[in-house]
Write a protein that holds these residues in place. Structure first.
Motif, PDB file in Angstrom:
ATOM      1  N   GLY A   2      65.520  74.166  39.701  1.00  0.00           N
ATOM      2  CA  GLY A   2      66.860  74.696  39.551  1.00  0.00           C
ATOM      3  C   GLY A   2      67.106  75.971  40.333  1.00  0.00           C
ATOM      4  O   GLY A   2      68.255  76.410  40.463  1.00  0.00           O
ATOM      5  N   GLY A   3      66.039  76.547  40.845  1.00  0.00           N
ATOM      6  CA  GLY A   3      66.155  77.801  41.589  1.00  0.00           C
ATOM      7  C   GLY A   3      66.516  77.587  43.051  1.00  0.00           C
ATOM      8  O   GLY A   3      66.777  76.466  43.499  1.00  0.00           O
ATOM      9  N   GLY A  43      74.369  68.369  49.803  1.00  0.00           N
ATOM     10  CA  GLY A  43      75.007  69.040  48.688  1.00  0.00           C
ATOM     11  C   GLY A  43      74.170  70.131  48.061  1.00  0.00           C
ATOM     12  O   GLY A  43      74.668  70.913  47.251  1.00  0.00           O
ATOM     13  N   ARG A  44      72.882  70.202  48.432  1.00  0.00           N
ATOM     14  CA  ARG A  44      72.000  71.230  47.876  1.00  0.00           C
ATOM     15  C   ARG A  44      71.480  72.186  48.941  1.00  0.00           C
ATOM     16  O   ARG A  44      71.275  73.368  48.664  1.00  0.00           O
ATOM     17  N   PHE A  45      71.249  71.685  50.136  1.00  0.00           N
ATOM     18  CA  PHE A  45      70.710  72.493  51.223  1.00  0.00           C
ATOM     19  C   PHE A  45      71.799  72.752  52.248  1.00  0.00           C
ATOM     20  O   PHE A  45      72.652  71.888  52.502  1.00  0.00           O
ATOM     21  N   THR A  46      71.731  73.931  52.869  1.00  0.00           N
ATOM     22  CA  THR A  46      72.662  74.279  53.932  1.00  0.00           C
ATOM     23  C   THR A  46      71.890  74.863  55.099  1.00  0.00           C
ATOM     24  O   THR A  46      71.140  75.830  54.922  1.00  0.00           O
ATOM     25  N   ILE A  47      72.103  74.308  56.274  1.00  0.00           N
ATOM     26  CA  ILE A  47      71.461  74.808  57.480  1.00  0.00           C
ATOM     27  C   ILE A  47      72.450  75.698  58.225  1.00  0.00           C
ATOM     28  O   ILE A  47      73.657  75.419  58.255  1.00  0.00           O
ATOM     29  N   SER A  48      71.936  76.766  58.799  1.00  0.00           N
ATOM     30  CA  SER A  48      72.787  77.648  59.586  1.00  0.00           C
ATOM     31  C   SER A  48      71.924  78.340  60.628  1.00  0.00           C
ATOM     32  O   SER A  48      70.696  78.375  60.513  1.00  0.00           O
ATOM     33  N   ASN A  96      69.243  75.162  47.420  1.00  0.00           N
ATOM     34  CA  ASN A  96      69.680  75.388  46.045  1.00  0.00           C
ATOM     35  C   ASN A  96      69.319  74.193  45.170  1.00  0.00           C
ATOM     36  O   ASN A  96      69.014  73.104  45.670  1.00  0.00           O
ATOM     37  N   SER A  97      69.364  74.399  43.881  1.00  0.00           N
ATOM     38  CA  SER A  97      69.084  73.334  42.911  1.00  0.00           C
ATOM     39  C   SER A  97      67.775  72.609  43.242  1.00  0.00           C
ATOM     40  O   SER A  97      67.715  71.381  43.263  1.00  0.00           O
ATOM     41  N   LEU A  98      66.755  73.390  43.483  1.00  0.00           N
ATOM     42  CA  LEU A  98      65.479  72.820  43.879  1.00  0.00           C
ATOM     43  C   LEU A  98      64.844  72.039  42.736  1.00  0.00           C
ATOM     44  O   LEU A  98      65.000  72.382  41.555  1.00  0.00           O
ATOM     45  N   SER A  99      64.149  70.987  43.114  1.00  0.00           N
ATOM     46  CA  SER A  99      63.426  70.166  42.145  1.00  0.00           C
ATOM     47  C   SER A  99      61.974  70.029  42.601  1.00  0.00           C
ATOM     48  O   SER A  99      61.664  70.284  43.770  1.00  0.00           O
ATOM     49  N   PRO A 100      61.072  69.642  41.701  1.00  0.00           N
ATOM     50  CA  PRO A 100      59.668  69.460  42.112  1.00  0.00           C
ATOM     51  C   PRO A 100      59.515  68.494  43.290  1.00  0.00           C
ATOM     52  O   PRO A 100      58.545  68.623  44.052  1.00  0.00           O
ATOM     53  N   LEU A 120      55.150  76.995  53.031  1.00  0.00           N
ATOM     54  CA  LEU A 120      55.000  76.162  51.837  1.00  0.00           C
ATOM     55  C   LEU A 120      56.037  76.518  50.784  1.00  0.00           C
ATOM     56  O   LEU A 120      56.198  77.696  50.428  1.00  0.00           O
ATOM     57  N   VAL A 121      56.698  75.501  50.304  1.00  0.00           N
ATOM     58  CA  VAL A 121      57.633  75.636  49.190  1.00  0.00           C
ATOM     59  C   VAL A 121      57.071  74.844  48.010  1.00  0.00           C
ATOM     60  O   VAL A 121      56.797  73.648  48.145  1.00  0.00           O
ATOM     61  N   THR A 122      56.900  75.526  46.895  1.00  0.00           N
ATOM     62  CA  THR A 122      56.399  74.872  45.691  1.00  0.00           C
ATOM     63  C   THR A 122      57.422  75.057  44.579  1.00  0.00           C
ATOM     64  O   THR A 122      57.793  76.192  44.266  1.00  0.00           O
ATOM     65  N   VAL A 123      57.872  73.947  44.015  1.00  0.00           N
ATOM     66  CA  VAL A 123      58.856  73.995  42.947  1.00  0.00           C
ATOM     67  C   VAL A 123      58.184  73.529  41.663  1.00  0.00           C
ATOM     68  O   VAL A 123      57.722  72.386  41.574  1.00  0.00           O
TER      69      VAL A 123
END
Length: 121
Positions: A15-16, A65-70, A83-87, A116-119
Motif C-alpha cells: 500500500g506504500g 494506474g499505480r505507476f507514473t514514469i517521468s 504507488n499502491s505497492l503490493s508484494p 531492489l524494491v521489496t514490498v
C-alpha cells in the motif's frame, strides 16, 4: 560512455509508495526511448514502463494506474513513481536506454545495474 544509475529502492509495506530515479549520462535523452524493467525472483525480466523519444508513455497492464514514469530532460534523470505497492511488485528494477521505433520504445541498448524494491505484506 553510457551510464545509467538507479536509486530509490528499498523496503516498503504493501500500500506504500516509492520513487525510483535513474541518472543517465553519456547520451542525449531526447535521442532515445528510456524506460524501466523489473525482474522478480525466479522470473524473467519484464517491461514496466517507458517514454518514447517524442514523450509518449507506455505502461504494463500490471502497473497502469499505480505507476507514473517521468523524465527531467534538463538533468537527464528518469523517475518512476510507484504507488499502491503490493508484494507482487517486489523485484529488482532496472533503467534502460532503448532504441527509437515508430510509435514506441525499441530494443534495449543499455542497462543500469538495478535497484531492489521489496514490498512486505
Amino acid at each position: 560512455e553510457v551510464q545509467l544509475v538507479e536509486s530509490g529502492g528499498g523496503l516498503v509495506q504493501a500500500g506504500g509508495s516509492l520513487r525510483l530515479s535513474c541518472a543517465a549520462s553519456g547520451f542525449t535523452f531526447n535521442d532515445y526511448a528510456i524506460g524501466w524493467f523489473r525482474q522478480a525472483p525466479g522470473k524473467e525480466r519484464e517491461r514496466v514502463s517507458c517514454i518514447s523519444n517524442d514523450g509518449r508513455r507506455y505502461y504494463a497492464d500490471s502497473v497502469k494506474g499505480r505507476f507514473t514514469i517521468s523524465g527531467d530532460n534538463a538533468e537527464n534523470i528518469l523517475y518512476l513513481q510507484m504507488n499502491s505497492l503490493s508484494p507482487e511488485d517486489t523485484a529488482v528494477y532496472y533503467c534502460a536506454r532503448q532504441g527509437v521505433v515508430t510509435g514506441g520504445c525499441g530494443d534495449v541498448l543499455s542497462w543500469g545495474k538495478g535497484t531492489l524494491v521489496t514490498v512486505s505484506p
